[in-house]
Motif scaffolding. Structure first.
Motif, PDB file in Angstrom:
ATOM      1  N   LEU A  13       0.826  -1.209   0.000  1.00  7.16           N
ATOM      2  CA  LEU A  13       0.000   0.000   0.000  1.00  7.16           C
ATOM      3  C   LEU A  13       0.860   1.258   0.000  1.00  7.16           C
ATOM      4  O   LEU A  13       0.508   2.266  -0.612  1.00  7.16           O
ATOM      5  N   ILE A  14       1.987   1.192   0.668  1.00  5.41           N
ATOM      6  CA  ILE A  14       2.883   2.351   0.713  1.00  5.41           C
ATOM      7  C   ILE A  14       3.450   2.635  -0.674  1.00  5.41           C
ATOM      8  O   ILE A  14       3.494   3.791  -1.124  1.00  5.41           O
ATOM      9  N   GLU A  15       3.857   1.581  -1.379  1.00  2.84           N
ATOM     10  CA  GLU A  15       4.402   1.758  -2.732  1.00  2.84           C
ATOM     11  C   GLU A  15       3.352   2.320  -3.688  1.00  2.84           C
ATOM     12  O   GLU A  15       3.626   3.218  -4.494  1.00  2.84           O
ATOM     13  N   ILE A  16       2.131   1.778  -3.596  1.00  5.33           N
ATOM     14  CA  ILE A  16       1.041   2.284  -4.447  1.00  5.33           C
ATOM     15  C   ILE A  16       0.736   3.737  -4.123  1.00  5.33           C
ATOM     16  O   ILE A  16       0.524   4.562  -5.022  1.00  5.33           O
ATOM     17  N   SER A  17       0.782   4.084  -2.847  1.00 10.04           N
ATOM     18  CA  SER A  17       0.525   5.466  -2.440  1.00 10.04           C
ATOM     19  C   SER A  17       1.569   6.409  -3.009  1.00 10.04           C
ATOM     20  O   SER A  17       1.258   7.512  -3.475  1.00 10.04           O
ATOM     21  N   ILE A  18       2.824   5.972  -2.974  1.00 10.53           N
ATOM     22  CA  ILE A  18       3.906   6.801  -3.511  1.00 10.53           C
ATOM     23  C   ILE A  18       3.721   7.037  -5.002  1.00 10.53           C
ATOM     24  O   ILE A  18       3.876   8.155  -5.508  1.00 10.53           O
ATOM     25  N   VAL A  19       3.343   5.975  -5.744  1.00  9.80           N
ATOM     26  CA  VAL A  19       3.114   6.097  -7.185  1.00  9.80           C
ATOM     27  C   VAL A  19       1.974   7.078  -7.464  1.00  9.80           C
ATOM     28  O   VAL A  19       2.062   7.933  -8.353  1.00  9.80           O
ATOM     29  N   LEU A  20       0.881   6.983  -6.697  1.00  8.01           N
ATOM     30  CA  LEU A  20      -0.262   7.880  -6.884  1.00  8.01           C
ATOM     31  C   LEU A  20       0.112   9.326  -6.590  1.00  8.01           C
ATOM     32  O   LEU A  20      -0.334  10.253  -7.286  1.00  8.01           O
ATOM     33  N   VAL A  21       0.942   9.531  -5.576  1.00 11.67           N
ATOM     34  CA  VAL A  21       1.386  10.882  -5.249  1.00 11.67           C
ATOM     35  C   VAL A  21       2.212  11.456  -6.391  1.00 11.67           C
ATOM     36  O   VAL A  21       2.041  12.618  -6.797  1.00 11.67           O
ATOM     37  N   ILE A  22       3.101  10.640  -6.949  1.00 11.95           N
ATOM     38  CA  ILE A  22       3.940  11.091  -8.061  1.00 11.95           C
ATOM     39  C   ILE A  22       3.085  11.447  -9.270  1.00 11.95           C
ATOM     40  O   ILE A  22       3.286  12.484  -9.921  1.00 11.95           O
ATOM     41  N   ILE A  23       2.099  10.590  -9.581  1.00  9.12           N
ATOM     42  CA  ILE A  23       1.197  10.865 -10.700  1.00  9.12           C
ATOM     43  C   ILE A  23       0.440  12.173 -10.468  1.00  9.12           C
ATOM     44  O   ILE A  23       0.281  13.006 -11.368  1.00  9.12           O
ATOM     45  N   GLY A  24      -0.020  12.371  -9.234  1.00  7.57           N
ATOM     46  CA  GLY A  24      -0.733  13.600  -8.891  1.00  7.57           C
ATOM     47  C   GLY A  24       0.129  14.835  -9.071  1.00  7.57           C
ATOM     48  O   GLY A  24      -0.326  15.855  -9.580  1.00  7.57           O
ATOM     49  N   LEU A  25       1.405  14.730  -8.673  1.00  7.18           N
ATOM     50  CA  LEU A  25       2.325  15.850  -8.820  1.00  7.18           C
ATOM     51  C   LEU A  25       2.575  16.172 -10.293  1.00  7.18           C
ATOM     52  O   LEU A  25       2.624  17.344 -10.688  1.00  7.18           O
ATOM     53  N   ILE A  26       2.697  15.132 -11.120  1.00  4.73           N
ATOM     54  CA  ILE A  26       2.914  15.335 -12.555  1.00  4.73           C
ATOM     55  C   ILE A  26       1.705  16.024 -13.186  1.00  4.73           C
ATOM     56  O   ILE A  26       1.841  16.993 -13.938  1.00  4.73           O
ATOM     57  N   LEU A  27       0.500  15.526 -12.869  1.00  5.66           N
ATOM     58  CA  LEU A  27      -0.720  16.128 -13.415  1.00  5.66           C
ATOM     59  C   LEU A  27      -0.879  17.567 -12.948  1.00  5.66           C
ATOM     60  O   LEU A  27      -1.270  18.448 -13.717  1.00  5.66           O
ATOM     61  N   SER A  28      -0.559  17.815 -11.695  1.00 11.35           N
ATOM     62  CA  SER A  28      -0.659  19.176 -11.158  1.00 11.35           C
ATOM     63  C   SER A  28       0.302  20.107 -11.884  1.00 11.35           C
ATOM     64  O   SER A  28      -0.046  21.250 -12.212  1.00 11.35           O
ATOM     65  N   GLY A  29       1.507  19.607 -12.156  1.00 12.09           N
ATOM     66  CA  GLY A  29       2.490  20.411 -12.883  1.00 12.09           C
ATOM     67  C   GLY A  29       2.030  20.745 -14.285  1.00 12.09           C
ATOM     68  O   GLY A  29       2.201  21.863 -14.763  1.00 12.09           O
ATOM     69  N   ILE A  30       1.415  19.765 -14.958  1.00 13.52           N
ATOM     70  CA  ILE A  30       0.912  19.985 -16.318  1.00 13.52           C
ATOM     71  C   ILE A  30      -0.195  21.035 -16.305  1.00 13.52           C
ATOM     72  O   ILE A  30      -0.208  21.958 -17.129  1.00 13.52           O
ATOM     73  N   LEU A  31      -1.133  20.905 -15.365  1.00  9.53           N
ATOM     74  CA  LEU A  31      -2.243  21.850 -15.283  1.00  9.53           C
ATOM     75  C   LEU A  31      -1.756  23.254 -14.949  1.00  9.53           C
ATOM     76  O   LEU A  31      -2.243  24.248 -15.491  1.00  9.53           O
ATOM     77  N   ASN A  32      -0.771  23.341 -14.050  1.00 11.25           N
ATOM     78  CA  ASN A  32      -0.219  24.649 -13.700  1.00 11.25           C
ATOM     79  C   ASN A  32       0.479  25.284 -14.894  1.00 11.25           C
ATOM     80  O   ASN A  32       0.367  26.494 -15.114  1.00 11.25           O
ATOM     81  N   ALA A  33       1.190  24.464 -15.667  1.00 11.21           N
ATOM     82  CA  ALA A  33       1.883  24.977 -16.848  1.00 11.21           C
ATOM     83  C   ALA A  33       0.887  25.505 -17.866  1.00 11.21           C
ATOM     84  O   ALA A  33       1.089  26.565 -18.464  1.00 11.21           O
TER      85      ALA A  33
END
Length: 204
Positions: A13-33
């Motif tokens: 669950l910790i590994e999956i959580s880390i992956v989801l956080v990374i995906i969220g950060l990438i999407l947030s960066g794209i939207l901000n750009a």
């Protein structure tokens, strides 16, 4: 033999959580750009409209006529396209006069750009000085005032409702159906998906 434990290993669950956080950060960066790009386009368009409006007024103060409509433009401004003498009617009322208006503003140094080329913002939005009669041709009745009420405008082509409403807030009353800035397209809200092919800011 492999143990049962090694065969059943998977993501924790910790590994999956880390992956989801990374995906969220990438999407947030794209939207901000994308938001930064949109804001820059809006600011550049507003600045471009204000610049061309100020240049047109400055031209009128200097030459006693609106750019494109000056009857002795070729003799007064060098080098200028030989066909750029206007008819002196007080309105930039032909496509040729509108094209010449941009060239005259550039040739006199009142506006930056390439003489003979359309004035554009980021390559997609076109700005021009145009008579109200010409700018309003083909526009549905009721969206703009009649050409008798307006003479000359800055015409903005190739924006969307989001940019149009922000432009109206910056230059007029915030309503694209009233005041001195209007759109040919109805804009109920700031929708980036509704194109506005034609909008105008009144000069006189």
């Amino acid at each position: 033999m492999r143990s049962t434990k090694s065969l059943n290993t998977g993501f924790t669950l910790i590994e999956i959580s880390i992956v989801l956080v990374i995906i969220g950060l990438i999407l947030s960066g794209i939207l901000n750009a994308q938001s930064v790009i949109r804001n820059a386009l809006t600011k550049d368009t507003i600045k471009g409209v204000n610049d061309i409006a100020a240049a047109a007024q400055q031209f009128r103060d200097r030459y006693g006529s609106w750019p494109g409509d000056l009857s002795n433009a070729v003799a007064s401004i060098a080098p200028l396209t030989a066909s750029c003498n206007g008819n002196g009617s007080g309105q930039v009322n032909t496509p040729a006069e509108s094209i010449c208006a941009s060239e005259e503003l550039i040739r006199t140094g009142m506006l930056k750009g390439t003489a003979g080329s359309p004035i554009t913002v980021r390559g997609s939005t076109t700005l021009s000085v145009t008579g109200a009669t010409l700018a309003l041709s083909g526009v549905p009745a009721g969206r703009f005032p009649t050409p008798n009420n307006w003479n000359n405008v800055v015409r903005i082509q190739g924006i969307d409702c989001d940019i149009a409403i922000q432009m109206d807030r910056a230059t007029d009353d915030g309503n694209v159906d009233t005041g001195n800035f209007r759109t040919a397209t109805a804009c109920a809200g700031q929708d980036e998906n509704i194109p506005v092919a034609n909008a105008v800011l009144r000069l006189n």
